[in-house]
Design a protein around this motif. Sequence first.
Motif, PDB file in Angstrom:
ATOM      1  N   VAL A 247       0.799  -1.436   0.155  1.00 30.59           N
ATOM      2  CA  VAL A 247       0.304  -0.031   0.034  1.00 30.59           C
ATOM      3  C   VAL A 247       0.833   0.951   0.419  1.00 30.59           C
ATOM      4  O   VAL A 247       0.402   2.187  -0.707  1.00 30.59           O
ATOM      5  N   PRO A 277      -5.377   4.823  -2.288  1.00 34.73           N
ATOM      6  CA  PRO A 277      -5.512   3.397  -2.194  1.00 34.73           C
ATOM      7  C   PRO A 277      -6.746   3.488  -0.681  1.00 34.73           C
ATOM      8  O   PRO A 277      -5.625   3.193   0.300  1.00 34.73           O
ATOM      9  N   ILE A 282      -8.165  -1.141  -1.266  1.00 35.24           N
ATOM     10  CA  ILE A 282      -6.751  -2.009  -1.334  1.00 35.24           C
ATOM     11  C   ILE A 282      -7.959  -3.760  -1.685  1.00 35.24           C
ATOM     12  O   ILE A 282      -7.093  -4.294  -1.827  1.00 35.24           O
ATOM     13  N   ALA A 296       1.144  -2.336   4.784  1.00 35.59           N
ATOM     14  CA  ALA A 296       1.232  -1.372   4.981  1.00 35.59           C
ATOM     15  C   ALA A 296       1.680  -0.648   6.147  1.00 35.59           C
ATOM     16  O   ALA A 296       2.513  -1.608   6.576  1.00 35.59           O
ATOM     17  N   VAL A 300      -2.983   2.175   7.936  1.00 33.58           N
ATOM     18  CA  VAL A 300      -4.188   1.230   6.919  1.00 33.58           C
ATOM     19  C   VAL A 300      -4.550   0.582   7.350  1.00 33.58           C
ATOM     20  O   VAL A 300      -5.934  -0.135   7.323  1.00 33.58           O
TER      21      VAL A 300
END
Length: 550
Positions: A247, A277, A282, A296, A300
Amino acid sequence: MNDIPKNDYFNTTAIKDPVSDTPGAKRFGFDKSRHCNASEILFQNLSRNPDLIAVTGPTETLTYAELCAEAAQWGNAFSAAGLKRGDRISMLLDDTPRYPSAVMGAIRAGFVPVLLNTQTRPDLLNYYLSDSSSPMVVVEATFADAITQEAIDGTKIDKVVIANSDSGSEIGENIDTISSSDFISEHSVKLDAVDTGPEDMAFWMYSSGSTGKPKGIVHLQHDMAYTAETYAASILKLQPGDRCFSVPKIFFAYGFGNAITFPFAVGASVVLLPGRPDPKRILTAIEEYKPTAFFALPTVYTALAHAEETASTDFSSLRLSLSAAEILSEDVFNAWRDASGLEAIEGLGSTEMLHIYLSNTAEEKRLGSAGKVVAGYEVKLCDQDGAEVTAGEDGVMWVRGHSSAPLYWNRPDKTAETMREDWIYTGDRFIEADGFYYFQGRADDLVKVSGQWVWPLEVERCLNENEAVQEAAVLAHALEDRRTVLRAVVALCEGVEGDDDTRLHLREHIKHHLLPFKAPRIIEFVPELPKTGTGKIDRQVLVNNNEEKG
């Protein structure tokens, strides 16, 4: 130092006794006469697995043979454009196949790509272009409007290549623009690596500029291979059948390793997701492209754990889940594990070291710790005088390993401050217990927000420039899940309402003049700020008030 691995495909062997031939700059004792070009981390796949998928995602899928061919065209095109060996090429790119091919082509041809944050504002972009003396910039078509006259005034830029576009665009006077397809189309798909040595420059990244001007962080030809043979080999243990999905974007050191170095080093694949993202995109990418290793940040993982789509997402392809840059709280760890069935493995790295040098493992972890020292690196905790502290005591971390940057470009003062012989002075305070390292804060007043360092005073000054603000103070604020955000305490000018519209206005002001991640998560309005007897803002009172409310 821990045993240093040998890199067969770079044909280099690290020597344990580093030497310093430049004051304040690390210089390791590699055999400088031996050939070493970082692009081999990609091009080695031509002989071992050319037909395997190298990159995939919503833009396109390329095999290793196709990606190497495109990289060769980039390198040949850069040379044909009249660039001289060692010239920097600034790159403002999103995560599509153009990024690894342009980077690897540039390195293979003897040029130095400079990886820039895609959220960079024009005045800061002008600084990057000037500081690096780049004669050329490669920019994503979606970010082309960032290349304004303000951004290029006074720089050496005379050519702009627009990636993922069929046409160039008007930039300014005497600036040649061309689409990437036109730029590379007529050039050979074969390219031999130039005869760089292990200590030649390979690529740059810039620091966030939290305490003044951003610093150009120089990495060398052997650095990528070193991170592959230390962190990736011992923690990730990737195989050709693996597929990595990061990510964090490629222009971050963390994302660069996850999306380029580590998959290419073993002939695995990578999922490249351009654009913002957000959790839904995702999760859709995980189901569609079926990655086996997911990278990540705690922010996230927090967003994914609370996303509505998470409950119906198929995570069965994943075998690894990695986290870095911030402390991963127990709540977020548990929420992600419950949702995905995976326990996130936490680690700590830096742009100066290129990637992670402290890490937990799947077999051995401590929640809240950055982990143990990765094989190939060495750390020590020291007091303010540089003397090592005893076990259990708080000390500033120093780290060394052969992936560390040798210097900050054109910044001998900052180089001497951070690169102390072969050690990197991190400024991070830790306590060690049973081999695990626990973050205690910074030796200075920097705050890490969303994995990036922020100088609160910079945000404070920006707020104070807004016409609605009479006075402001910005501090670190610890959330219940142990993530750190910025908290702004603001006294507004007379007649300005302290409502959500004003909060939104101030956040947009910060995002416009600085960067989005520097916008305070919490904005509190007060009639006036507390003052000391000398008339200065009493920050301790603000800290105490916040603790009482918590």
